[in-house]
Design an enzyme around this catalytic site. Structure first.
Site, short mmCIF file in Angstrom:
data_model
loop_
_atom_site.label_atom_id
_atom_site.label_comp_id
_atom_site.label_asym_id
_atom_site.label_seq_id
_atom_site.Cartn_x
_atom_site.Cartn_y
_atom_site.Cartn_z
CG ASP A 1 -0.25 0.04 2.52
OD1 ASP A 1 0.92 -0.38 2.60
OD2 ASP A 1 -0.86 0.49 3.51
CB SER A 2 4.58 1.64 0.41
OG SER A 2 4.92 0.44 -0.27
CG ASP B 1 0.43 -3.99 2.20
OD1 ASP B 1 0.05 -4.70 3.15
OD2 ASP B 1 1.23 -3.03 2.32
CE LYS C 1 3.03 -5.92 4.52
NZ LYS C 1 2.19 -4.88 5.04
CD GLU D 1 -0.32 -1.23 8.00
OE1 GLU D 1 -0.78 -0.46 8.87
OE2 GLU D 1 0.35 -0.82 7.02
CD GLU E 1 6.89 -0.10 8.76
OE1 GLU E 1 6.06 -0.84 8.21
OE2 GLU E 1 7.08 1.07 8.40
N1 LIG Z 1 9.37 5.03 0.58
C1 LIG Z 1 8.79 4.44 1.64
N2 LIG Z 1 9.54 3.71 2.47
C2 LIG Z 1 8.97 3.09 3.53
O1 LIG Z 1 9.71 2.40 4.26
C3 LIG Z 1 7.58 3.22 3.74
C4 LIG Z 1 6.84 3.98 2.83
N3 LIG Z 1 7.47 4.60 1.80
N4 LIG Z 1 5.49 4.16 2.95
C5 LIG Z 1 4.77 3.38 3.92
C6 LIG Z 1 5.56 3.15 5.12
C7 LIG Z 1 5.83 4.38 5.94
N5 LIG Z 1 7.08 4.02 6.57
C8 LIG Z 1 7.90 4.90 7.25
C9 LIG Z 1 7.95 6.21 6.89
C10 LIG Z 1 8.78 7.09 7.53
C11 LIG Z 1 9.58 6.67 8.56
C12 LIG Z 1 10.46 7.65 9.24
O2 LIG Z 1 10.44 8.81 8.94
N6 LIG Z 1 11.30 7.21 10.15
C13 LIG Z 1 12.32 8.06 10.78
C14 LIG Z 1 11.91 8.46 12.16
C15 LIG Z 1 11.91 7.36 13.17
C16 LIG Z 1 11.67 7.83 14.58
O3 LIG Z 1 11.24 8.95 14.76
O4 LIG Z 1 11.95 7.05 15.49
C17 LIG Z 1 13.65 7.32 10.77
O5 LIG Z 1 14.68 7.99 10.75
O6 LIG Z 1 13.64 6.08 10.74
C18 LIG Z 1 9.55 5.33 8.91
C19 LIG Z 1 8.69 4.45 8.25
C20 LIG Z 1 7.54 2.75 6.11
N7 LIG Z 1 6.91 2.64 4.83
C1 LIG Z 2 7.13 -1.59 3.98
C2 LIG Z 2 6.28 -2.77 3.67
C3 LIG Z 2 6.35 -3.82 4.74
C4 LIG Z 2 4.85 -2.38 3.41
O1 LIG Z 2 3.93 -2.69 4.11
C5 LIG Z 2 4.59 -1.58 2.21
O2 LIG Z 2 5.51 -1.36 1.39
O3 LIG Z 2 3.45 -1.14 2.05
MG LIG Z 3 2.12 -1.67 3.63
#
Ligand SMILES: Nc1nc(=O)c2c([nH]1)NC[C@@H]1CN(c3ccc(C(=O)N[C@@H](CCC(=O)O)C(=O)O)cc3)CN21
Ligand SMILES: CC(C)C(=O)C(=O)O
Ligand SMILES: [Mg+2]
Length: 286
Positions: free
Chosen positions: A66-67, A105, A135, A137, A203
């Site tokens: 769904d990303s 997803d 899949k 959540e 995750e």
């Molecule tokens: N391009 C992309 N990558 C992804 O991994 C992803 C998506 N899109 N879309 C759906 C979800 C959203 N996800 C995400 C999006 C942002 C962060 C993030 O900004 N993390 C920061 C902050 C963590 C914190 O504050 O502890 C990091 O530095 O990991 C993490 C997962 C994982 N998924």
């Molecule tokens: C990051 C993976 C696990 C996901 O759920 C997605 O890409 O939507």
């Molecule tokens: Mg997903």
């Protein structure tokens, strides 16, 4: 050829190179890899060429995430994307991957209402999208939804820890399962396994918690920001290949700079057209 070699062989190279049709990766292969302690990769894919390439590279599981919402459709989060938007992407990946297991997803709103809604959506992805699994959540609260789908014969991959569809309830992109809440992650994983899930994505979970879950589950775990001890590791391909130029989450490793390659190609093409270098004599019909 022994069983071990059969499954360990680089996907898409052995059989295909000898002109035999590629053998589909099945759920029992993932379970066998877990019992042998082999780690395996998973990537997202949303279209034909990426599905073909990742299949050829030996990625055994492709997730049409769904990303796609924020990596294909241009929305800012996972929340807006619909079943109708994801379905053609699932169908394209399923048509294009000869070997990989294709997981669809379920997007926000398409399964949370009831186990019946979850099953109906899963059936659509199997029939119209020709996915091999779905899949969704959620932890123990979604065990009945997982149970309804698996009872109907559709394999389900769980997803716990940070679940992006619940970002507003989780207070943003945050690690889940620190301190006392680690036990809840373990309980959620066990509930999903008990409901029939064939694998569980974790995750943004502390590595210590993910390791515990991986040891306690019979089915494989797939980590994204969940440390080195999960059975599998998954990344969004545009992060892994550097097509997405925004600062990636900490759990991402960039293996290429595809954005620079494409930007350079587009700029070179533009320059060639403006300077009349393209088309050259070899590109012209008379
Ligand atoms: N391009 C992309 N990558 C992804 O991994 C992803 C998506 N899109 N879309 C759906 C979800 C959203 N996800 C995400 C999006 C942002 C962060 C993030 O900004 N993390 C920061 C902050 C963590 C914190 O504050 O502890 C990091 O530095 O990991 C993490 C997962 C994982 N998924
Ligand atoms: C990051 C993976 C696990 C996901 O759920 C997605 O890409 O939507
Ligand atoms: Mg997903």
């Amino acid at each position: 050829m022994s069983d071990t070699q059969e499954v360990s062989a680089p996907y898409g190279s052995g059989a295909a190179a000898q002109g035999k049709p590629a053998k589909r990766v099945r759920i029992h292969h993932l379970h066998e890899m877990k019992s042998r302690g082999e780690h395996w990769p998973m990537l997202t894919a949303y279209d034909m060429y990426t599905a073909e390439l990742f299949d050829e590279a030996g990625i055994p599981v492709l997730l049409v995430g769904d990303s796609a919402s924020n990596n294909v459709y241009g929305y800012d989060t996972s929340l807006p994307v619909t079943v109708d938007e994801l379905m053609p992407l699932v169908a394209a990946v399923s048509r294009s991957a000869k070997r990989a297991l294709v997981v669809a997803d379920l997007p926000f709103g398409s399964y949370q209402l009831s186990p019946e809604q979850a099953l109906a959506t899963a059936v659509r992805f199997m029939k119209e999208g020709r996915a091999h699994a779905v899949k969704l959540e959620g932890g123990s609260a979604f065990a009945p939804h997982v149970k309804a789908i698996t009872t109907a014969g559709v394999p389900v991959m769980g997803h716990i820890g940070f679940t992006p569809q619940s970002e507003h309830n989780l207070g943003g992109y945050r690690v889940q399962g620190r301190g006392d809440t680690g036990d809840q992650v373990v309980a959620d994983a066990l509930a999903l396994q008990e409901a029939g899930a064939f694998a569980v994505v974790m995750e943004m979970v502390p590595a210590e918690v993910a390791k515990r879950v991986t040891h306690e589950l019979r089915v494989p775990t797939v980590g994204i920001g969940a440390g080195p001890d999960c059975d599998g590791q998954v990344l969004v391909w545009q992060d892994m290949a550097g097509l997405r130029r925004a600062k990636p989450p900490r759990f991402v490793k960039r293996y290429a700079d595809v954005a620079s390659v494409l930007l350079g190609a587009a700029r070179d093409f533009a320059e060639d057209v403006r300077s009349r270098e393209f088309p050259g004599p070899e590109h012209v019909f008379h």
